[in-house]
Write a protein that holds these residues in place. Structure first.
Motif, PDB file in Angstrom:
ATOM      1  N   LEU A 128       0.819  -1.207   0.000  1.00 44.15           N
ATOM      2  CA  LEU A 128       0.000   0.000   0.000  1.00 44.15           C
ATOM      3  C   LEU A 128       0.853   1.258   0.000  1.00 44.15           C
ATOM      4  O   LEU A 128       1.758   1.408   0.834  1.00 44.15           O
ATOM      5  CB  LEU A 128      -0.931   0.018   1.221  1.00 44.15           C
ATOM      6  CG  LEU A 128      -1.887  -1.165   1.391  1.00 44.15           C
ATOM      7  CD1 LEU A 128      -2.793  -0.933   2.588  1.00 44.15           C
ATOM      8  CD2 LEU A 128      -2.709  -1.405   0.132  1.00 44.15           C
ATOM      9  N   ARG A 129       0.558   2.164  -0.917  1.00 43.38           N
ATOM     10  CA  ARG A 129       1.142   3.514  -0.900  1.00 43.38           C
ATOM     11  C   ARG A 129       0.162   4.381  -0.112  1.00 43.38           C
ATOM     12  O   ARG A 129      -0.966   4.613  -0.561  1.00 43.38           O
ATOM     13  CB  ARG A 129       1.321   4.037  -2.324  1.00 43.38           C
ATOM     14  CG  ARG A 129       1.976   5.433  -2.404  1.00 43.38           C
ATOM     15  CD  ARG A 129       3.464   5.330  -2.288  1.00 43.38           C
ATOM     16  NE  ARG A 129       4.106   6.647  -2.234  1.00 43.38           N
ATOM     17  CZ  ARG A 129       4.536   7.333  -3.304  1.00 43.38           C
ATOM     18  NH1 ARG A 129       4.369   6.829  -4.518  1.00 43.38           N
ATOM     19  NH2 ARG A 129       5.144   8.489  -3.141  1.00 43.38           N
ATOM     20  N   VAL A 130       0.582   4.872   1.048  1.00 45.45           N
ATOM     21  CA  VAL A 130      -0.317   5.546   1.983  1.00 45.45           C
ATOM     22  C   VAL A 130      -0.201   7.062   1.827  1.00 45.45           C
ATOM     23  O   VAL A 130       0.897   7.603   1.670  1.00 45.45           O
ATOM     24  CB  VAL A 130      -0.005   5.120   3.430  1.00 45.45           C
ATOM     25  CG1 VAL A 130      -0.919   5.835   4.418  1.00 45.45           C
ATOM     26  CG2 VAL A 130      -0.170   3.610   3.569  1.00 45.45           C
ATOM     27  N   TYR A 131      -1.353   7.739   1.915  1.00 46.39           N
ATOM     28  CA  TYR A 131      -1.430   9.203   1.785  1.00 46.39           C
ATOM     29  C   TYR A 131      -2.231   9.778   2.950  1.00 46.39           C
ATOM     30  O   TYR A 131      -3.193   9.163   3.434  1.00 46.39           O
ATOM     31  CB  TYR A 131      -2.121   9.599   0.476  1.00 46.39           C
ATOM     32  CG  TYR A 131      -1.449   9.094  -0.775  1.00 46.39           C
ATOM     33  CD1 TYR A 131      -0.598   9.917  -1.506  1.00 46.39           C
ATOM     34  CD2 TYR A 131      -1.666   7.794  -1.246  1.00 46.39           C
ATOM     35  CE1 TYR A 131       0.025   9.466  -2.671  1.00 46.39           C
ATOM     36  CE2 TYR A 131      -1.048   7.331  -2.404  1.00 46.39           C
ATOM     37  CZ  TYR A 131      -0.205   8.172  -3.112  1.00 46.39           C
ATOM     38  OH  TYR A 131       0.407   7.711  -4.255  1.00 46.39           O
ATOM     39  N   GLU A 132      -1.837  10.961   3.386  1.00 49.37           N
ATOM     40  CA  GLU A 132      -2.571  11.640   4.447  1.00 49.37           C
ATOM     41  C   GLU A 132      -3.810  12.315   3.877  1.00 49.37           C
ATOM     42  O   GLU A 132      -3.804  12.829   2.763  1.00 49.37           O
ATOM     43  CB  GLU A 132      -1.688  12.708   5.108  1.00 49.37           C
ATOM     44  CG  GLU A 132      -0.447  12.163   5.781  1.00 49.37           C
ATOM     45  CD  GLU A 132       0.411  13.279   6.343  1.00 49.37           C
ATOM     46  OE1 GLU A 132      -0.040  14.444   6.339  1.00 49.37           O
ATOM     47  OE2 GLU A 132       1.540  12.996   6.776  1.00 49.37           O
TER      48      GLU A 132
END
Length: 488
Positions: A128-132
């Motif tokens: 997973l590429r996580v973003y705020e």
């Protein structure tokens, strides 16, 4: 990712895993189903896990404490969703996968991975590429489903990834190749101090530094102002009463305050203060015993009195006649010294500096710890007015720091170029490659020997700006980027 993103669903994951994804401790999760690469969704933290195992054997040791704390925080009625993610890869693993190797590369224990295989026959490992999220989403849904719809979908205009492209590529490469952590001891240290970060700023700074070094964060190391060092900004004001704001302060109190801040300043620079000498009427203002003897006289006001040099001579010879003649001697006070004071200081080998100069020197030491070499500083304490000489030394230190920052930037730029062209995920470079790239845009031109010396310094465990892969000889060493050096 430049187009806006609609987030209208969320994946339900254990709260401890969501927190680990946010903190950068992992880039993977184990969903109960295959997730198509490219799918985007919010991360909904729940109290439930994939397995009915207790936390202790479920996660690796470094995550257990964090896991317990985060499960305790989750309220089953109202939950805050802080991040969203894009699935970059989903692997289907069976019983041929070496679980001990996979465990060392992820956050799950070997026992937990065995249990997943036992229950589901496969392990779905989603990268997973996580973003705020700009604003957390509050939800009140409870569900046992893997994916749930969001009653209030959100549109993301400018994605804010937890990792930059290069760092995520490195982490993805490491996991795909089942590479174990490079620094397990540092991971243990980070786990040990995690609970202290809320109440202790020093622990928070160390925690941030460790996470950048480990690759759990791609943020630059930004040194926050230390509230305990706010006095540094008052050194000049306390010494020069022409800029003193408190006009009601007596001369005696002003003098005492300035003596105290000078002692604090010299201690921060690395001197050992002998507190038997505390100034006052007829007393020696300050004496430093290490790393070399230094006698000092502090004068707060609008100018330094003419007899200051004679006063320092008399007090120094009275208190420590065995050391005074060969010791460093320093007068700190405002204004331009008179010709009479200048002549007396030159005869007695006394340096005179302004409070503003001391403040610059201390601020440099505060921003770049141990950058001031006290033995080199002694060489710049010339008899008479020494402000210009000290300024030269400060400028030289900043020049040296800037050079090191530029070398680090050269390695970083090579890494980014390598990622764009060859898709490498953990690039390293020879001394010659780094020297050529540096020389293409900077002056003065450096040779391989000089660059190698700088690279060795910057890859030391005590600095940790670069990593080093040792070769058979110095010219075959390879270096890679770890973190930026910010020049303050």
């Amino acid at each position: 990712m430049s187009e806006s993103v609609l987030i209208d669903q969320a994946i339900c994951l254990p709260a401890q895993e969501v927190e680990a994804l946010i903190k950068g401790q992992t880039i993977a999760t184990i969903p109960r189903m295959f997730i198509d690469p490219g799918r985007q969704f919010a991360l909904y933290p729940t109290n439930t896990s994939t397995l009915s195992l207790p936390l202790e054997p479920y996660y690796n040791a470094n995550l257990q404490k964090i896991a317990v704390n985060n499960v305790a925080r989750v309220n089953s009625e109202r939950v805050l969703i802080k991040v969203w993610a894009k699935c970059e890869l989903c692997q289907i693993l069976d019983d041929t996968e070496p679980l001990d190797v996979l465990s060392k590369s992820t956050i799950w224990s070997k026992e937990a991975l065995k249990e997943v295989l036992l229950q589901y026959h496969y392990i779905f490992l989603a990268y997973l590429r996580v973003y705020e999220l700009d604003k957390p989403i509050e939800v009140s849904i409870t569900s046992t489903s893997q994916f749930i719809p969001l009653s209030q979908p959100t549109i993301v205009i400018e994605p804010k990834p937890v990792f930059n492209d290069r760092t995520f590529a490195q982490r993805k490469h490491q996991l795909e190749n089942r590479q174990p952590p490079l620094h397990p001891q540092l991971e243990e240290l980070q786990s040990a101090i995690a609970s202290l970060t809320i109440s202790q700023p020093a622990a928070k700074q160390l925690d941030d530094d460790i996470k950048v070094f480990l690759g759990w964060s791609s943020d630059k190391l930004i040194k926050l102002p230390d509230p305990d060092l706010a006095w540094i900004n008052d050194i000049a004001k306390l010494g020069d009463r022409s800029i003193e704001q408190d006009d009601k302060k007596t001369n005696y109190q002003a003098g005492t305050d300035f003596e105290n801040v000078v002692r604090d300043s010299l201690e921060l620079l690395g001197f050992t203060i002998d507190y038997a000498h505390k100034g006052g009427a007829g007393g020696l203002d300050l004496f430093c015993s290490k790393p070399y003897p230094l006698f000092g006289e502090c004068k707060a006001g609008r100018k330094i009195p003419n007899d200051t040099a004679v006063q320092l001579l008399n007090l120094g010879m009275l208190r420590r006649p065995d050391l005074f003649s060969q010791a460093a001697k320093l007068i700190i006070g405002p204004g331009e010294p008179t010709t009479q004071l200048q002549d007396a200081a030159k005869i007695q080998g006394m340096a005179i500096i302004k409070p503003e100069t001391l403040q610059k020197l201390v601020k440099l030491q505060s921003n770049h710890c141990n950058s001031v070499d006290l033995f080199k500083l002694k060489e710049y304490l010339k008899a008479g007015q020494s402000d210009e000489e000290i300024e030269k030394y400060i400028d030289q230190i900043y020049t040296d720091i800037n050079l090191r920052s530029q070398i680090i930037t050269a390695v970083k730029e090579l890494s980014e170029q390598d990622n764009e062209t060859a898709k490498a995920t953990h690039p390293s470079f020879t001394v010659t490659e780094i020297r050529v790239h540096y020389n293409a845009t900077h002056n003065p031109r450096l040779n391989d020997e000089v660059v190698h010396d700088l690279l060795i310094e910057l890859s030391s465990p005590l600095t940790g700006y670069l990593g080093r892969i040792k070769g058979s000889n110095w010219n075959s060493d390879r270096f890679y980027f770890l973190r930026d050096l910010l020049v303050n």
